[in-house]
Design a protein around this motif. Sequence first.
Motif, mmCIF file in Angstrom:
data_model
loop_
_atom_site.group_PDB
_atom_site.id
_atom_site.type_symbol
_atom_site.label_atom_id
_atom_site.label_comp_id
_atom_site.label_asym_id
_atom_site.label_seq_id
_atom_site.Cartn_x
_atom_site.Cartn_y
_atom_site.Cartn_z
ATOM 1 N N UNK A 145 0.800 -1.227 0.000
ATOM 2 C CA UNK A 145 0.000 0.000 0.000
ATOM 3 C C UNK A 145 0.832 1.276 0.000
ATOM 4 N N UNK A 146 2.027 1.217 0.577
ATOM 5 C CA UNK A 146 2.865 2.417 0.662
ATOM 6 C C UNK A 146 3.705 2.661 -0.582
ATOM 7 N N UNK A 147 3.652 1.769 -1.553
ATOM 8 C CA UNK A 147 4.473 1.915 -2.757
ATOM 9 C C UNK A 147 4.127 3.188 -3.521
ATOM 10 N N UNK A 148 5.158 3.827 -4.060
ATOM 11 C CA UNK A 148 4.993 5.037 -4.865
ATOM 12 C C UNK A 148 5.208 4.738 -6.344
ATOM 13 N N UNK A 242 -1.355 4.338 -4.327
ATOM 14 C CA UNK A 242 -2.487 3.808 -5.087
ATOM 15 C C UNK A 242 -3.655 3.538 -4.138
ATOM 16 N N UNK A 243 -4.880 3.947 -4.496
ATOM 17 C CA UNK A 243 -6.019 3.700 -3.616
ATOM 18 C C UNK A 243 -6.417 2.229 -3.526
ATOM 19 N N UNK A 244 -5.961 1.429 -4.490
ATOM 20 C CA UNK A 244 -6.277 -0.011 -4.479
ATOM 21 C C UNK A 244 -5.102 -0.766 -5.093
ATOM 22 N N UNK A 245 -3.970 -0.837 -4.365
ATOM 23 C CA UNK A 245 -2.775 -1.473 -4.941
ATOM 24 C C UNK A 245 -3.037 -2.911 -5.350
#
Length: 351
Positions: A145-148, A242-245
Amino acid sequence: MLNQFQKFLLLLPQRSAVGINALLFTSYWLLLTISGCASTNLANSANTTVTNVSNQTQEKTGLIRLGFQKGGAVPIARQRGELAKKLAAQNIKVEWAGPFDRCATLLQAINANQADIGGCGDIPGLSAIAAGQELCIGAVQRPRPESLASAIVVRGDSSIRKPADLIGKKVAVNQAGAGEYLLLKVLEKENIPKEKVQRVFLGPTDAAPALYQGTVDAWAVWEPYISVAELEHGARRITTTHPAPTYGVMLVRNDTAAKSPEAVKAAFTALGEEYEWLNTNKEKSSEFLVKEIKISPAVARRVTENQGPQELVIPNADDIAKIQKTADWMLEQKILPRRVDVAAVVCPTAR
């Protein structure tokens, strides 16, 4: 500046897409590119190269053909040479197909029997399976979830500051791929009707100049394109995480999984070790990335940071349920032409 960017794009082999395409992917580096695929014809992609690849369907465990995208874990493994040595010790020869700038053409190469295994995001993977490609899911990379590693970007001088500013604007996305999924999920999160934002279906090679020439107002995209745009062309993000990785998936030809299960298992074991190496050798990973896709050291370091650590694993019941949820959402959005039963398309080698 635009001319430099176009020259950069010309160094990234063109790829056409397979059927319908999708976010981000895949393993540590599969997220780099995976993440997105559009529909086109492989015969039209004159700049795509396929190296040392046999067209013979594999009927023995002595050969495995690994397809790869630009900047992924597989091309770094190819440069390092350790994966080939490990498999050679088991009497398994490795051949390489690529590089591809996105998932769609990699999947088409697998479909055309030019490769046995390739890594993508779950969105393009599900799109290809729904379109009838004979593929199974052999391994996954769980979302972070924290990926950019994905974002919607705009020109530096754009008045667009937040997703709500996209209303009435044109956004470049790869159809049925990572970019389209990202845009739709951002709009959903912000309660913006999707009909109020115009989607323009373009692959990365066409989307980048379209953004900088002003043909489109924004671009939903993934790494390494984000870092190139930000560091070399003054673009900026209007979204962060991303809101939905999504998952990254390693896809295998069905006949390869059935006829060469030991080679498939050995390949995934070796690839898992490559991810472990990438996670603990970030600086060296960046150097390989510079060589692979001809980007600057600064861009390569940013890409590496944005991706973060990754792990390749055999999917468990929870992974399958989460990917199924994504597939069902895609069906509701009419991105998929039919429902995909995820449990049924997991490779026998992963059960």
